[in-house]
Motif scaffolding. Structure first.
Motif, PDB file in Angstrom:
ATOM      1  N   ASN A 172       8.501  29.368  26.826  1.00 40.46           N
ATOM      2  CA  ASN A 172       8.884  29.255  28.357  1.00 40.46           C
ATOM      3  C   ASN A 172       8.081  28.177  29.088  1.00 40.46           C
ATOM      4  O   ASN A 172       6.902  28.284  29.191  1.00 40.46           O
ATOM      5  CB  ASN A 172       9.052  30.499  29.005  1.00 40.46           C
ATOM      6  CG  ASN A 172      10.031  31.400  28.685  1.00 40.46           C
ATOM      7  OD1 ASN A 172      10.902  31.298  27.704  1.00 40.46           O
ATOM      8  ND2 ASN A 172       9.582  32.824  29.044  1.00 40.46           N
ATOM      9  N   ILE A 173       8.920  27.044  29.550  1.00 38.50           N
ATOM     10  CA  ILE A 173       8.176  26.398  30.656  1.00 38.50           C
ATOM     11  C   ILE A 173       7.938  26.948  31.796  1.00 38.50           C
ATOM     12  O   ILE A 173       8.631  27.849  32.368  1.00 38.50           O
ATOM     13  CB  ILE A 173       8.994  25.006  30.853  1.00 38.50           C
ATOM     14  CG1 ILE A 173       9.559  24.129  29.814  1.00 38.50           C
ATOM     15  CG2 ILE A 173       8.656  24.119  32.122  1.00 38.50           C
ATOM     16  CD1 ILE A 173       8.349  23.401  29.201  1.00 38.50           C
ATOM     17  N   GLY A 174       6.466  27.077  32.403  1.00 39.20           N
ATOM     18  CA  GLY A 174       6.096  27.735  33.479  1.00 39.20           C
ATOM     19  C   GLY A 174       6.237  26.982  34.978  1.00 39.20           C
ATOM     20  O   GLY A 174       6.466  25.624  34.894  1.00 39.20           O
ATOM     21  N   ASP A 175       5.941  27.554  36.072  1.00 40.51           N
ATOM     22  CA  ASP A 175       5.937  26.809  37.161  1.00 40.51           C
ATOM     23  C   ASP A 175       5.226  25.603  37.532  1.00 40.51           C
ATOM     24  O   ASP A 175       5.520  24.642  38.099  1.00 40.51           O
ATOM     25  CB  ASP A 175       5.810  27.810  38.453  1.00 40.51           C
ATOM     26  CG  ASP A 175       6.915  28.922  38.343  1.00 40.51           C
ATOM     27  OD1 ASP A 175       7.830  28.845  37.978  1.00 40.51           O
ATOM     28  OD2 ASP A 175       6.515  29.825  39.080  1.00 40.51           O
ATOM     29  N   ILE A 176       3.836  25.878  36.661  1.00 41.62           N
ATOM     30  CA  ILE A 176       2.564  24.717  37.066  1.00 41.62           C
ATOM     31  C   ILE A 176       3.246  23.705  36.146  1.00 41.62           C
ATOM     32  O   ILE A 176       3.036  22.316  36.763  1.00 41.62           O
ATOM     33  CB  ILE A 176       1.528  25.477  36.395  1.00 41.62           C
ATOM     34  CG1 ILE A 176       1.056  26.530  37.161  1.00 41.62           C
ATOM     35  CG2 ILE A 176       0.592  24.276  36.607  1.00 41.62           C
ATOM     36  CD1 ILE A 176       1.173  26.638  38.833  1.00 41.62           C
ATOM     37  N   LEU A 177       4.035  23.608  35.163  1.00 36.88           N
ATOM     38  CA  LEU A 177       4.389  22.629  34.457  1.00 36.88           C
ATOM     39  C   LEU A 177       5.566  21.931  34.978  1.00 36.88           C
ATOM     40  O   LEU A 177       5.570  20.748  34.977  1.00 36.88           O
ATOM     41  CB  LEU A 177       4.621  22.740  32.920  1.00 36.88           C
ATOM     42  CG  LEU A 177       4.782  21.732  32.011  1.00 36.88           C
ATOM     43  CD1 LEU A 177       3.805  20.749  31.844  1.00 36.88           C
ATOM     44  CD2 LEU A 177       5.326  22.284  30.590  1.00 36.88           C
ATOM     45  N   GLU A 178       6.206  22.614  35.777  1.00 35.25           N
ATOM     46  CA  GLU A 178       7.361  22.210  36.624  1.00 35.25           C
ATOM     47  C   GLU A 178       6.841  21.225  37.651  1.00 35.25           C
ATOM     48  O   GLU A 178       7.228  20.191  37.813  1.00 35.25           O
ATOM     49  CB  GLU A 178       8.321  23.194  37.401  1.00 35.25           C
ATOM     50  CG  GLU A 178       9.495  22.663  38.106  1.00 35.25           C
ATOM     51  CD  GLU A 178      10.447  23.588  38.613  1.00 35.25           C
ATOM     52  OE1 GLU A 178      10.798  23.299  39.806  1.00 35.25           O
ATOM     53  OE2 GLU A 178      10.484  24.537  38.077  1.00 35.25           O
ATOM     54  N   LYS A 209      10.641  16.987  36.112  1.00 34.12           N
ATOM     55  CA  LYS A 209      11.340  16.472  34.718  1.00 34.12           C
ATOM     56  C   LYS A 209      11.495  17.707  34.136  1.00 34.12           C
ATOM     57  O   LYS A 209      12.519  17.906  33.304  1.00 34.12           O
ATOM     58  CB  LYS A 209      10.242  15.557  34.293  1.00 34.12           C
ATOM     59  CG  LYS A 209      10.992  15.199  32.845  1.00 34.12           C
ATOM     60  CD  LYS A 209       9.894  14.176  32.147  1.00 34.12           C
ATOM     61  CE  LYS A 209      10.454  13.673  30.854  1.00 34.12           C
ATOM     62  NZ  LYS A 209       9.523  12.990  30.137  1.00 34.12           N
ATOM     63  N   TYR A 210      10.563  18.718  33.755  1.00 32.00           N
ATOM     64  CA  TYR A 210      10.842  20.032  33.155  1.00 32.00           C
ATOM     65  C   TYR A 210      10.755  20.878  34.098  1.00 32.00           C
ATOM     66  O   TYR A 210      10.000  21.130  35.227  1.00 32.00           O
ATOM     67  CB  TYR A 210       9.600  20.207  32.026  1.00 32.00           C
ATOM     68  CG  TYR A 210       9.397  19.227  30.957  1.00 32.00           C
ATOM     69  CD1 TYR A 210      10.563  18.429  30.594  1.00 32.00           C
ATOM     70  CD2 TYR A 210       8.324  19.062  30.453  1.00 32.00           C
ATOM     71  CE1 TYR A 210      10.115  17.513  29.720  1.00 32.00           C
ATOM     72  CE2 TYR A 210       8.043  18.175  29.524  1.00 32.00           C
ATOM     73  CZ  TYR A 210       9.109  17.202  28.982  1.00 32.00           C
ATOM     74  OH  TYR A 210       8.836  16.293  28.219  1.00 32.00           O
ATOM     75  N   LYS A 211      11.631  22.092  34.006  1.00 34.07           N
ATOM     76  CA  LYS A 211      11.616  22.968  35.033  1.00 34.07           C
ATOM     77  C   LYS A 211      11.349  24.339  34.266  1.00 34.07           C
ATOM     78  O   LYS A 211      11.808  24.754  33.302  1.00 34.07           O
ATOM     79  CB  LYS A 211      13.013  23.069  35.429  1.00 34.07           C
ATOM     80  CG  LYS A 211      13.333  21.928  36.322  1.00 34.07           C
ATOM     81  CD  LYS A 211      14.830  21.842  37.327  1.00 34.07           C
ATOM     82  CE  LYS A 211      14.802  20.750  38.179  1.00 34.07           C
ATOM     83  NZ  LYS A 211      14.686  19.567  37.540  1.00 34.07           N
ATOM     84  N   SER A 212      10.839  25.310  35.086  1.00 35.32           N
ATOM     85  CA  SER A 212      10.411  26.532  34.696  1.00 35.32           C
ATOM     86  C   SER A 212      11.786  27.183  34.480  1.00 35.32           C
ATOM     87  O   SER A 212      12.745  27.147  35.440  1.00 35.32           O
ATOM     88  CB  SER A 212       9.439  27.427  35.823  1.00 35.32           C
ATOM     89  OG  SER A 212       9.976  27.436  36.902  1.00 35.32           O
ATOM     90  N   ILE A 213      11.954  28.122  33.514  1.00 36.82           N
ATOM     91  CA  ILE A 213      13.305  28.828  33.185  1.00 36.82           C
ATOM     92  C   ILE A 213      13.187  30.186  33.774  1.00 36.82           C
ATOM     93  O   ILE A 213      12.161  31.213  33.670  1.00 36.82           O
ATOM     94  CB  ILE A 213      13.417  28.956  31.732  1.00 36.82           C
ATOM     95  CG1 ILE A 213      14.955  29.240  31.641  1.00 36.82           C
ATOM     96  CG2 ILE A 213      12.467  29.594  31.178  1.00 36.82           C
ATOM     97  CD1 ILE A 213      15.408  29.183  29.995  1.00 36.82           C
ATOM     98  N   GLU A 214      14.311  30.447  34.460  1.00 35.42           N
ATOM     99  CA  GLU A 214      14.615  31.821  34.967  1.00 35.42           C
ATOM    100  C   GLU A 214      14.974  32.691  33.706  1.00 35.42           C
ATOM    101  O   GLU A 214      15.927  32.548  33.032  1.00 35.42           O
ATOM    102  CB  GLU A 214      15.780  31.915  36.048  1.00 35.42           C
ATOM    103  CG  GLU A 214      15.638  33.205  36.933  1.00 35.42           C
ATOM    104  CD  GLU A 214      16.544  33.214  38.003  1.00 35.42           C
ATOM    105  OE1 GLU A 214      16.894  34.194  38.611  1.00 35.42           O
ATOM    106  OE2 GLU A 214      17.092  32.266  38.515  1.00 35.42           O
TER     107      GLU A 214
END
Length: 335
Positions: free
Chosen positions: A266-272, A278-283
């Motif tokens: 999962n992409i996390g908040d910090i990477l968002e 460009k990339y978003k943290s996924i719910e």
């Protein structure tokens, strides 16, 4: 009941104890509201479209696979990886050790109740307000890296022949996978391969093992409330025969069917924030570090800065002080 030290915030009982007392009884605080259930949109038809990657191809710099990874991070914010290098015996050993722990009598497990200061232990790690619906799950949270942050005296010593050895073996291997993924994602973001890993300074790894018991009314509860992950990446090992994870996509919920010996990322908040959206943290149902969109990312975008600068310690503290609700905690830092 278990208190986290704040008289205004109280945690639930252990699910294990509730089940032992009366398997057919679900306390009202665990029952989902009808208005929340009415918002659910079933997107099972999209389950087969969830991206899957061969980590060996990505690590070798295969341009086609890296482009697909970039697209997956933009369109899904979520993917699965195979050929990640972790032996099946290590994965299965970790699953068995976890199951062995949760199958212990409650009197054994409560010896390792969650310690709010050291962020380690058994129970539910996030405080909840009195009017919040509770998760139908318990967790065992362990700090793995850096080693000096571990609290081995708070780690379960029962059953010693499986838990400690399995966790050590898994943590060493998952660290390697994490470093490989950071290298691949650095490239898809147009950065040097070691950029994301370098931004962390010393990589911090937390292992969370979740216990989702059978429920007499499974449609009335959630094992884990919809949330995003507050770190950079979350890597999940699922049970091979249980499709419990759902991800939000196109306004609905898509079940993530487990692939044998695969890992979910999962992409996390910090990477968002670092990617400036460009990339978003996924719910899905602290050296002090300041995080903000990276200048190299901003230089390639025309949309301008979307997130404020924030100290990671402050961000993490704010997220932990209240139970995670969807993406509410990261939206506070959008410009």
């Amino acid at each position: 009941m278990v208190s986290n030290g704040d008289p205004a915030v109280e945690k639930s009982e252990f699910i294990q104890e509730i089940i032992r007392r009366n398997p057919s009884c679900i306390p009202e605080r665990y029952l989902r509201r009808e208005e929340d259930k009415a918002k659910d949109v079933d997107m099972t038809a999209l389950a087969a479209d969830i991206p899957v990657f061969d980590l060996t191809l990505l690590s070798n710099g295969n341009k086609e696979e890296l482009q697909k990874l970039d697209n997956a991070c933009k369109d899904w914010d979520f993917f699965q990886v195979t050929n990640h290098g972790i032996a099946a015996e290590v994965l299965q050993g970790t699953k068995k050790a976890t199951a062995d722990f949760f199958n212990l009598p409650i009197q054994e497990n409560t010896k390792y109740s969650f310690h709010p200061e050291f962020k380690t232990g058994y129970g539910q790690p996030f405080p909840v307000a009195e009017d919040e619906i509770l998760d139908w799950s318990d967790s065992l949270l362990l700090l793995l890296y850096p080693p000096q942050n571990r609290c081995p005296e708070l780690w379960p010593a029962t059953p010693p022949e499986s838990m400690l050895g399995a966790v050590e073996a898994y943590s060493d291997e998952i660290r390697k996978v994490t470093e490989e993924l950071f290298g691949c994602l650095s490239l898809t973001m147009g950065l040097e391969k070691d950029a994301l890993l370098g931004l962390h300074g010393e990589l911090t790894t937390v292992m969370r093992m979740n216990y989702y018991p059978l429920c007499s009314k499974p449609d009335q509860v959630l094992g884990l409330t919809a949330h995003t992950d507050i770190g950079t990446l979350a890597i999940l090992m699922q049970d091979d025969d249980v499709t419990g994870l759902q991800i939000r996509h196109n306004g609905g919920w898509v079940p993530a069917k487990p692939l044998p010996n695969s890992l979910v990322v999962n992409i996390g908040d910090i990477l968002e924030i670092w990617s400036n959206g460009k990339y978003k943290s996924i719910e899905h149902r602290a050296v002090t570090m300041e995080i903000e969109p990276l200048e190299d990312i901003l230089a390639t975008q025309k949309c301008g800065r979307k997130y404020k600068k924030v100290k990671y310690g402050d961000y993490l503290k704010g997220a932990i002080q209240r139970r995670q609700q969807g993406k509410e905690h990261i939206l506070k830092f959008k410009i």
